[in-house]
Design a protein around this motif. Structure first.
Motif, PDB file in Angstrom:
ATOM      1  N   LEU B  46       0.960  -1.363   0.115  1.00 28.30           N
ATOM      2  CA  LEU B  46       0.125   0.120  -0.054  1.00 28.30           C
ATOM      3  C   LEU B  46       0.827   1.159   0.055  1.00 28.30           C
ATOM      4  O   LEU B  46       0.500   2.430  -0.382  1.00 28.30           O
ATOM      5  CB  LEU B  46      -0.832   0.064   1.373  1.00 28.30           C
ATOM      6  CG  LEU B  46      -1.931  -0.876   1.201  1.00 28.30           C
ATOM      7  CD1 LEU B  46      -2.981  -0.795   2.482  1.00 28.30           C
ATOM      8  CD2 LEU B  46      -2.957  -0.604  -0.178  1.00 28.30           C
ATOM      9  N   ILE B  56      -5.628   5.469   0.529  1.00 31.45           N
ATOM     10  CA  ILE B  56      -4.653   4.681   1.294  1.00 31.45           C
ATOM     11  C   ILE B  56      -4.563   4.997   2.592  1.00 31.45           C
ATOM     12  O   ILE B  56      -4.624   4.006   3.610  1.00 31.45           O
ATOM     13  CB  ILE B  56      -3.333   5.033   0.615  1.00 31.45           C
ATOM     14  CG1 ILE B  56      -3.231   4.610  -0.833  1.00 31.45           C
ATOM     15  CG2 ILE B  56      -2.132   3.897   1.417  1.00 31.45           C
ATOM     16  CD1 ILE B  56      -3.562   3.233  -1.192  1.00 31.45           C
ATOM     17  N   GLN B  60      -5.384   1.796   5.198  1.00 27.29           N
ATOM     18  CA  GLN B  60      -4.333   1.575   6.156  1.00 27.29           C
ATOM     19  C   GLN B  60      -4.890   1.106   7.460  1.00 27.29           C
ATOM     20  O   GLN B  60      -4.459   0.454   8.517  1.00 27.29           O
ATOM     21  CB  GLN B  60      -3.123   2.400   6.191  1.00 27.29           C
ATOM     22  CG  GLN B  60      -1.953   1.516   5.822  1.00 27.29           C
ATOM     23  CD  GLN B  60      -1.052   2.495   5.013  1.00 27.29           C
ATOM     24  OE1 GLN B  60      -1.068   3.667   4.743  1.00 27.29           O
ATOM     25  NE2 GLN B  60      -0.033   1.780   4.534  1.00 27.29           N
ATOM     26  N   THR B  84      -4.048  -1.529  -5.817  1.00 28.10           N
ATOM     27  CA  THR B  84      -4.196  -1.177  -4.404  1.00 28.10           C
ATOM     28  C   THR B  84      -4.927  -2.494  -3.864  1.00 28.10           C
ATOM     29  O   THR B  84      -4.539  -2.968  -2.909  1.00 28.10           O
ATOM     30  CB  THR B  84      -5.141  -0.162  -4.380  1.00 28.10           C
ATOM     31  OG1 THR B  84      -4.422   0.946  -4.652  1.00 28.10           O
ATOM     32  CG2 THR B  84      -5.455   0.376  -2.833  1.00 28.10           C
TER      33      THR B  84
END
Ligand SMILES: Nc1ncnc2c1ncn2[C@@H]1O[C@H](COP(=O)(O)OP(=O)(O)OP(=O)(O)O)[C@@H](O)[C@H]1O
Ligand SMILES: Nc1ncnc2c1ncn2[C@@H]1O[C@H](COP(=O)(O)OP(=O)(O)OP(=O)(O)O)[C@@H](O)[C@H]1O
Ligand SMILES: [Mg+2]
Ligand SMILES: [Mg+2]
Lengths: 352, 402
Positions: B46, B56, B60, B84
Motif C-alpha cells: 500500500l 490509502i 491502512q 491497491t
C-alpha cells in the motif's frame, strides 16, 4: 502467379521502405526484451500488417514465417458452436475475432488464456513470450475488449498483444492505457512512386514516371491500391507510356456514372434508377460507407462552392446513420434525395 | 558475450550484425528484464501506491483494525485500483495464504449469473485453513476471504442483481471488492452495500516523483520538463505515462544504436544491459544523445505537432467559399492519410479554436454544439474523414459569421 502485393511485400524491418524512423523504433523495441503491447493504427494500405510481420521476424527470426492455419471450435454459454480460424507459427498466432461477430468475447476469453498459460514450445526461442496479433481490433465488441484487460496484465510474462486497427476511436480507454500506440501514416505519393519504380524494375517493366505519379495520386496514398492498379495497367497494356489511361475499378466507374445521372436530372424517377445501381453496388459487397464517400467526392467538384459545406454535412449525417442503422440502402437513397433537393433549391434561387 | 571482445572487435561486431546474433538474442533473458515497466513497477505494498493518499490512509486504518467492509473502487484507467486491492490482500494474508483466501474474477472470466454464483459459492464455502505457526505475527490473516470482482462495469445488471443475495448469504466469511471505471455502471443496491473509494487521476506532484524514481532506476536521462510533458500527455493515467517513458527510452536507444553503426568507434549502449560497461560510451561529440526529450515524448504520445493543427486552422479562416473548401479538404485529407486519430484532431482543434478571444459568445456556443455532435458520432464509429471534414467546414462557417 502471386500478385505484386504479395510477391514484393518486404519481409524484414531493414527491407521496409519509407517511415525509416518507425522501422528503427520497432527494431529497438524488438531488441529490448521488454517489448510492450502495441496498438498499431493507420489508414488502410499504409503497411501496418507488413511492418508487424517484419517486427515479428525481428523478434523471433525467420521461423515466424512458417505458418499453418488451424480451425478451432469454441462453445458459447448458450452451447452454440463457433468455427474459428487461427493462423499460427510456433511463436505467434494471428486472429480476426470480428469473424465471429458478437461472440468475439468467447474467443478472446478462451483462446488468450490458453495461449497465456502455455509456455513457448521452442525452448531456444529468443523471447519468452508469445505474440498474439489481433486483426481488425477496432471491430472488437466492448465486452471482448474488456475481456482483454486483466489478461494483458496478468499474463504479460508469457504473452504480448499486437492490435491492428484503422482507428483508435472504438478502442476503450483501458485498452489504450495498456498499449503503446503506434501510428502508421500512409506513404506519401512520392514514397509510393519509389515503391512502384522498384517493383517495376524487378519485373523488368519499362518505366513510365508520369504514369506512376498518376497512379500514386489516384490511389489516395493507399499503397495496396496503387500496386493493384500498377499491376492492372501493365497486364492490360503491351506497352505503357506516361499517357496510358489508368482505368478505375468497375465499382468506381459505376459510382461516377451515378454522380453524372444525379447531376443531370433531379426527379423521383431518376432517384429510382439510381437506387437500382446503389443496390447493385451493395450486393457486390462494396461497403456502404465507401459508396457514400466516393459518391460525395465525385459530386463535390460538379457543384457550386456555396453548396459544398452543406453537402458534406449531409453526407456525414447519413454516413453516421449507416453506422447506427441496419438498412444501408435507406440512408444512401436519403442522401441522394437530400442532394437533389439542395441542388434544385439552389438552382431555383430558393432558400433551403 | 560482448565483454569477451576488445573494444575494436565489439564495434566491428555491432556494425556487422546490428544485433541480430548478439548475446541478447541467444537465449531468453531473466524475467525481470522481460517485463514491461508497468508490471515491473506495480506497487507491491500500500505504501508504494502513489497519489491516492486519502484512500490509502483509510485502507491502512482498516488494515490495522483487520475489519474490512465491502468495498467499491472506482476511477479512470491506470490510477492504481487493481494494484491497491492486490497489495492490500497481500498485506492481509501474505504469500502463503493468498491463494486460499483471495479470489479474483475479472472481465476475462465468464461472469454470467449462474457462474458467478457457483464460483463465489464454492470459494466461500471452502474451509478457512489455518495459517502456519508464527505466520500471524507477520500477516493479520483475518478470518474471512476476499472476493475481488475487477472490471465490474462489464457485468450485466442481472448478474449484479444476483450478486446482492450472494453477498448477504456469505457476508460473515467473505468481503467483496468491486472495481470499475464508472461508478454509475454498478447498480445501486450493490453500490450502497459498499464503502466507496474514488481513485483520482494522478496529479502533477505525486506522479512526477514516481516517474522520476523509475527513470533513475532504469538509467533514463530526462530533459528538463520531460516529466511534466509525460504527465500532461498521459492525462492522469500513470500506466500510460510509464509506457510512454519506457518507449521513449527505447526510442533514444535506437538513435544511439544507429549512430554507432555509422560511427565505428563509439559503441552501442543498451540501457538495461549490464554487460555493457559504459565509461566511454556516453561522449559522442559532446552531445548526450541518450536523453529523452520533450519532443520524443510528444511523438510517442501521438500529439499532433502544432504546425499541423495551425495549417488546418489557417485553412478554416474566412475567405471566398471555394477557397475555403479546397484548402480545408486538402488539410483534412492529409491529416487522415497521416493516420492522426480523429479524436486527437478534434481535441486539439477544440483547444485552439475555443480559446480564441476574438470569437463572440454566440459563435462559441455554436461551435461547442458542433464538437458535441462530432464526439458522439466518432464514438459511434462514424467515418473519420467525413466527420472531421464536416466539423472543420461547419466551424469555418461559424468563424465567417460576424
Ligand atoms: N514498407 C513497404 N515497402 C514496400 N511495400 C510495402 C511496404 N509496406 C507495405 N507494402 C505493400 O503494401 C501492401 C499493403 O500493406 P499492408 O497489408 O501491410 O497494409 P495494412 O496497413 O495492413 O492495410 P489494411 O488496413 O487495409 O489491412 C502490402 O501488400 C505490401 O505489398
Ligand atoms: N497510484 C499508483 N501508484 C503507483 N503506480 C501506479 C498507480 N496507478 C497506476 N500505477 C501504475 O500503472 C499500472 C496499472 O495500474 P492498475 O492496474 O492498478 O490500474 P487500474 O486503476 O486498475 O486501471 P484499469 O481501470 O485500467 O484496470 C501499475 O502496474 C503501476 O505501474
Ligand atoms: Mg492489414
Ligand atoms: Mg485494473
Amino acid at each position: 502467379m502471386a500478385l505484386l502485393v504479395d510477391k514484393y511485400r518486404p519481409r524484414s524491418l531493414e527491407a521496409l521502405t519509407y517511415h525509416e524512423d518507425l522501422s528503427e523504433r520497432l527494431k529497438s523495441l524488438a531488441k529490448s526484451g521488454d517489448f510492450p503491447h502495441l496498438l498499431v493504427y493507420g489508414p488502410s494500405g499504409a503497411g501496418k500488417k507488413t511492418r508487424i510481420v517484419a517486427t515479428l521476424r525481428e523478434l523471433y527470426g525467420p521461423g515466424v514465417e512458417k505458418i499453418k492455419i488451424d480451425s478451432r471450435v469454441f462453445q458459447t454459454t448458450s452451447n452454440r458452436k463457433l468455427e474459428f480460424n487461427i493462423v499460427a507459427s510456433v511463436y505467434h498466432l494471428e486472429i480476426t475475432p470480428s469473424d465471429v461477430g458478437n461472440f468475439d468475447r468467447v474467443v478472446i476469453q478462451d483462446l488468450l488464456k490458453e495461449v497465456a498459460q502455455t509456455q513457448q514450445v521452442d525452448q531456444s526461442a529468443r523471447q519468452r513470450f508469445k505474440v498474439v496479433v489481433i486483426n481488425e481490433a477496432d471491430h472488437l465488441t466492448r465486452d471482448a475488449q474488456a475481456a482483454l484487460r486483466r489478461t494483458m496484465e496478468k499474463y504479460s510474462p508469457n504473452m504480448r498483444l499486437i492490435l491492428l486497427a484503422n482507428s483508435t476511436a472504438n478502442i476503450i480507454a483501458p485498452i489504450r492505457s495498456r498499449t503503446l500506440l503506434v501510428r502508421v501514416a500512409a506513404p506519401t505519393e512520392s514514397d509510393i512512386c519509389k515503391v512502384l519504380e522498384k517493383v517495376g524494375a524487378q519485373e523488368g517493366w519499362a518505366e513510365a514516371e508520369g504514369l506512376n505519379r498518376r497512379i500514386a495520386k489516384d490511389s489516395a496514398r493507399n499503397l495496396r491500391r496503387a500496386l493493384l492498379m500498377f499491376e492492372a495497367v501493365h497486364a492490360q497494356n503491351e506497352k505503357v507510356t506516361d499517357k496510358t489511361p489508368v482505368p478505375p475499378p468497375d465499382w468506381e466507374a459505376l459510382v461516377a456514372q451515378i454522380a453524372d445521372e444525379i447531376m443531370a436530372e433531379h426527379t423521383p424517377a431518376r432517384l429510382l434508377q439510381v437506387r437500382a445501381k446503389l443496390y447493385d453496388l451493395l450486393s457486390h459487397c462494396i461497403p456502404p460507407t465507401t459508396v457514400l464517400k466516393t459518391l460525395t467526392f465525385k459530386l463535390i467538384p460538379k457543384i457550386d462552392d456555396a453548396l459544398k459545406a452543406d453537402v458534406i454535412k449531409w453526407s456525414a449525417f447519413y454516413e453516421h446513420r449507416i453506422r447506427m442503422g441496419s438498412k444501408h440502402i435507406f440512408h444512401l437513397e436519403a442522401f441522394v434525395a437530400k442532394f437533389m433537393r439542395i441542388l434544385e433549391s439552389y438552382l431555383m434561387g430558393m432558400d433551403f | 558475450m560482448a565483454n569477451f571482445f576488445d573494444n575494436k572487435a565489439r564495434a566491428a561486431a555491432v556494425a556487422a550484425t546490428n544485433g541480430a546474433s548478439s548475446s541478447k538474442s541467444a537465449a531468453p533473458k531473466e524475467s525481470q528484464n522481460l517485463q514491461p515497466w508497468v508490471e515491473k513497477y506495480r506497487p507491491k505494498s500500500l505504501n508504494d501506491v502513489t497519489a491516492q493518499d486519502h484512500t490509502i490512509t483509510v485502507l491502512q486504518r482498516t488494515l490495522q483494525a483487520s475489519n474490512l467492509p465491502h468495498m467499491l473502487f472506482y476511477g479512470p484507467p491506470g490510477t492504481g485500483k487493481t494494484s491497491t486491492i492486490l497489495a492490500l490482500a497481500k498485506e492481509l494474508y501474505g504469500p502463503e495464504m493468498f491463494r486460499t483466501r483471495v479470489l479474483e474474477l475479472n472481465a476475462s472470466d465468464e461472469r454470467g449469473i449462474s457462474i458467478v454464483r457457483e464460483k463465489v459459492k464454492d470459494f466461500a464455502r471452502m474451509q478457512l485453513s489455518n495459517p502456519p505457526p508464527h505466520y500471524k505475527d507477520r500477516y493479520p490473516c483475518p478470518p474471512y476471504k476476499i472476493i475481488i470482482l475487477d472490471e465490474a462495469d462489464s457485468m450485466t445488471q442481472d448478474a449484479q442483481s444476483a450478486l446482492r443475495r450472494t453477498m448477504e448469504t456469505y457476508s460473515k466469511i467473505t468481503r467483496f471488492c468491486l472495481i470499475c471505471n464508472y461508478v454509475t455502471r454498478i447498480i445501486d443496491p450493490l453500490a450502497s452495500r459498499c464503502s466507496k473509494f474514488r481513485f483520482k487521476m494522478l496529479d502533477q506532484g505525486n506522479a512526477k516523483k514516481r516517474l522520476e524514481d523509475i527513470a533513475e532506476n532504469e538509467n533514463v536521462k530526462l530533459e528538463d520538463g520531460a516529466v511534466d510533458k509525460l504527465i500532461k500527455c498521459s492525462e492522469g493515467d500513470l500506466r500510460k505515462a510509464i509506457t510512454f517513458l519506457q518507449s521513449a527510452a527505447r526510442l533514444v536507444g535506437a538513435v544511439k544504436t544507429s549512430h554507432s553503426r555509422s560511427n565505428g568507434n563509439s559503441k552501442k549502449r543498451v540501457l538495461e544491459d549490464e554487460d555493457d560497461e559504459d565509461e566511454d560510451a556516453m561522449e559522442v561529440d559532446g552531445v548526450d544523445e541518450s536523453m529523452v526529450t520533450i519532443k520524443n515524448i510528444e511523438e510517442i504520445a501521438g500529439v499532433i505537432p502544432n504546425d499541423v493543427i495551425d495549417g488546418l486552422i489557417q485553412a478554416m479562416q474566412p475567405r471566398s467559399k471555394g477557397a475555403v473548401y479546397e484548402a480545408v479538404a486538402k488539410q483534412v485529407t492529409d491529416l487522415v492519410a497521416d493516420g492522426w486519430s480523429a479524436t486527437q484532431v478534434v481535441a486539439q482543434l477544440y483547444q485552439n479554436v475555443l480559446y480564441d478571444d476574438a470569437l463572440s459568445n454566440k459563435q462559441k456556443n455554436k461551435i461547442v454544439m458542433q464538437f458535441s455532435d462530432v464526439d458522439k458520432r466518432l464514438v459511434d464509429g462514424a467515418d473519420e474523414h467525413l466527420t472531421v471534414l464536416d466539423l472543420a467546414l461547419q466551424v469555418s462557417g461559424v468563424l465567417a459569421e460576424t
